[in-house]
Design an enzyme around this catalytic site. Structure first.
Site, PDB file in Angstrom:
ATOM      1  N   LYS A 194      -9.129  46.888   3.284  1.00 16.75           N
ATOM      2  CA  LYS A 194      -9.429  48.161   3.952  1.00 16.75           C
ATOM      3  C   LYS A 194     -10.540  47.968   4.979  1.00 16.75           C
ATOM      4  O   LYS A 194     -11.233  46.935   4.961  1.00 16.75           O
ATOM      5  CB  LYS A 194      -9.854  49.191   2.903  1.00 16.75           C
ATOM      6  CG  LYS A 194     -11.132  48.815   2.150  1.00 16.75           C
ATOM      7  CD  LYS A 194     -11.336  49.701   0.936  1.00 16.75           C
ATOM      8  CE  LYS A 194     -12.601  49.315   0.187  1.00 16.75           C
ATOM      9  NZ  LYS A 194     -12.725  50.011  -1.096  1.00 16.75           N
ATOM     10  N   TYR A 241     -38.998  50.529  22.311  1.00 15.00           N
ATOM     11  CA  TYR A 241     -39.094  51.992  22.196  1.00 15.00           C
ATOM     12  C   TYR A 241     -40.277  52.386  21.324  1.00 15.00           C
ATOM     13  O   TYR A 241     -40.512  51.782  20.275  1.00 15.00           O
ATOM     14  CB  TYR A 241     -37.820  52.558  21.561  1.00 15.00           C
ATOM     15  CG  TYR A 241     -36.657  52.659  22.506  1.00 15.00           C
ATOM     16  CD1 TYR A 241     -36.748  53.411  23.672  1.00 15.00           C
ATOM     17  CD2 TYR A 241     -35.467  52.015  22.218  1.00 15.00           C
ATOM     18  CE1 TYR A 241     -35.666  53.510  24.528  1.00 15.00           C
ATOM     19  CE2 TYR A 241     -34.375  52.112  23.058  1.00 15.00           C
ATOM     20  CZ  TYR A 241     -34.483  52.862  24.216  1.00 15.00           C
ATOM     21  OH  TYR A 241     -33.413  52.962  25.063  1.00 15.00           O
TER      22      TYR A 241
HETATM   23  C1  LIG Z   1     -13.018  49.085  -2.094  1.00 13.34           C
HETATM   24  C2  LIG Z   1     -12.304  49.059  -3.386  1.00 13.34           C
HETATM   25  C3  LIG Z   1     -12.077  47.844  -4.046  1.00 13.34           C
HETATM   26  C4  LIG Z   1     -12.701  46.550  -3.588  1.00 13.34           C
HETATM   27  O1  LIG Z   1     -14.085  46.615  -3.904  1.00 13.34           O
HETATM   28  P1  LIG Z   1     -15.054  45.373  -3.726  1.00 13.34           P
HETATM   29  O2  LIG Z   1     -16.301  45.792  -4.391  1.00 13.34           O
HETATM   30  O3  LIG Z   1     -15.233  45.198  -2.257  1.00 13.34           O
HETATM   31  O4  LIG Z   1     -14.399  44.203  -4.357  1.00 13.34           O
HETATM   32  C5  LIG Z   1     -11.281  47.849  -5.172  1.00 13.34           C
HETATM   33  N1  LIG Z   1     -10.771  49.012  -5.660  1.00 13.34           N
HETATM   34  C6  LIG Z   1     -11.011  50.204  -5.075  1.00 13.34           C
HETATM   35  C7  LIG Z   1     -10.447  51.423  -5.653  1.00 13.34           C
HETATM   36  C8  LIG Z   1     -11.802  50.271  -3.926  1.00 13.34           C
HETATM   37  O5  LIG Z   1     -12.056  51.453  -3.356  1.00 13.34           O
END
Ligand SMILES: *Cc1c(COP(=O)(O)O)cnc(C)c1O
Length: 367
Positions: free
Chosen positions: A45, A260
């Site tokens: 993702k 800044y």
């Molecule tokens: C993002 C996510 C993962 C992966 O998590 P990591 O900590 O990056 O391994 C797995 N399951 C679900 C439901 C997630 O939202």
């Protein structure tokens, strides 16, 4: 007119991000061995945590991954174009009315609510085909998924083509937390209502809690990308390096101020370098006075505030002959993503996904 086109993207770049598909594939192999007995899926993702879902997923598929998770339907559609054969789960399910796109692209929704269950069933009935789906249970995190009470409507789930039941741990990065075992037991109880359907509970940190947490499928994301599963554990290879060229170098006098808000004042005559990295590149305002970049093994403090597109670096400890165009290391052997994140008071996930898309990118092939 060739004088106008002698450069190329790598020559023009002020900074470049090197993503090692080889290291990602090796991390996948390592995590898969840890979870031996369970299928090792891959979470890609958010554009594979910012590293490029197309490239990453392809490398992982070549290394043997057959199942992938994305968060959004559109991420799934994009991934389907890259991996025609893979099994792709969409963690957030679908927005009302979008069941058809899900099925048309061969994507598997994770159904998180009774409404989604009902919509998917209705859609499958109308289509005359039981398209595959997964169910998520809320085992204690109160984020996504069906509650124990929801499962009481057992008849509602009849006729679903269930590929997976899953849940997610809230405290997996804290191995001593009693919440882990509590969630695990609740998950086992809820999954028992769906005998024979493969179960999945563990993301990266959960995998390191041990085989009791693996069930039939593990879902690593961060671990594949070299992020430590919990504070202090360092078993996976770093997968990114970030190098930046010095855009400008100057010497300022004692009392001169930088950036800044003029928040940094030179205590003495100081050589400073300006690098073209800022908020759009994973550097945060909170890093003022905290972050460092490196020249070889020499630490060079970032001084003053972080700008939209630039940071300033104290070059006192660097060789005197460094000049514009020379290269400093931001992420590399001396500083991994987790270390840079600590300097921003945050975690590796946030830095990795914030690296942005404007760096020149170089992919080291997997094999
Ligand atoms: C993002 C996510 C993962 C992966 O998590 P990591 O900590 O990056 O391994 C797995 N399951 C679900 C439901 C997630 O939202």
């Amino acid at each position: 007119m060739h004088i106008f086109s002698q450069d190329d993207a790598s020559a023009r770049a002020g900074a470049w991000l090197t993503v090692s598909l080889k290291a990602i594939a090796n991390n996948y192999g390592l995590v898969a061995r840890l979870g031996a007995g369970a299928e090792c899926a891959a979470v890609v993702k958010a554009d594979a945590y910012g590293l490029g879902a197309a490239q990453v997923a392809q490398a992982l598929a070549e290394r043997g991954a057959g199942t992938f998770f994305v968060a959004h339907l559109d991420e799934g559609i994009a991934l389907r174009a890259v991996l025609p054969q893979a099994r792709i789960f969409v963690l957030h399910g679908f927005m009302p009315g979008c069941e058809g796109s899900m099925a048309a692209h061969g994507l598997i929704p994770v159904l998180n609510s009774l409404d989604q269950v009902r919509s998917w069933k209705r859609f499958c009935e109308q289509a005359g085909q039981a398209f595959p789906a997964a169910l998520q249970f809320d085992s204690g995190m109160s984020r996504f998924g069906l509650s124990i009470e929801d499962l009481a409507e057992r008849a509602l789930f009849n006729g679903l083509n269930l590929q997976l039941v899953m849940s997610h741990l809230a405290c997996a990065d804290m191995p001593d937390s009693s919440a882990n075992e509590m969630q695990r037991q609740r998950f086992v109880t809820m999954a028992a209502a769906f005998p024979g359907v493969p179960r999945s509970l563990a993301a990266s940190s959960g995998i390191f809690l041990g085989p009791d947490y693996h069930f039939e499928l593990i879902r690593p994301g961060a671990a594949l990308y070299g992020i430590a599963p919990s504070e202090g554990r360092r078993v996976l290879a770093s997968v990114v390096s970030l190098d930046a060229r010095i855009a400008q170098i100057r010497t300022i006098q004692a009392g001169d101020r930088v950036g800044y808000g003029l928040s940094w004042t030179a205590p003495k005559a100081t050589r400073i370098a300006t690098l073209g990295l800022g908020y759009a590149d994973g550097f945060f305002r909170a890093q003022a006075g905290q972050a460092s970049v490196w020249y070889g093994r020499t630490r060079l403090p970032v001084i003053g505030r972080v700008s939209m597109d630039s940071i300033s670096v104290d070059m006192t400890e660097a060789p005197a002959d460094l000049k514009a165009g020379d290269v400093l290391s931001v992420l590399g052997p001396q500083q991994d993503v987790d270390a840079l994140a600590r300097s921003a008071g945050t975690i590796g996930y946030e830095v990795l996904t914030a690296l942005g898309s404007r760096f020149h990118r170089v992919y080291v092939p997997a094999g």
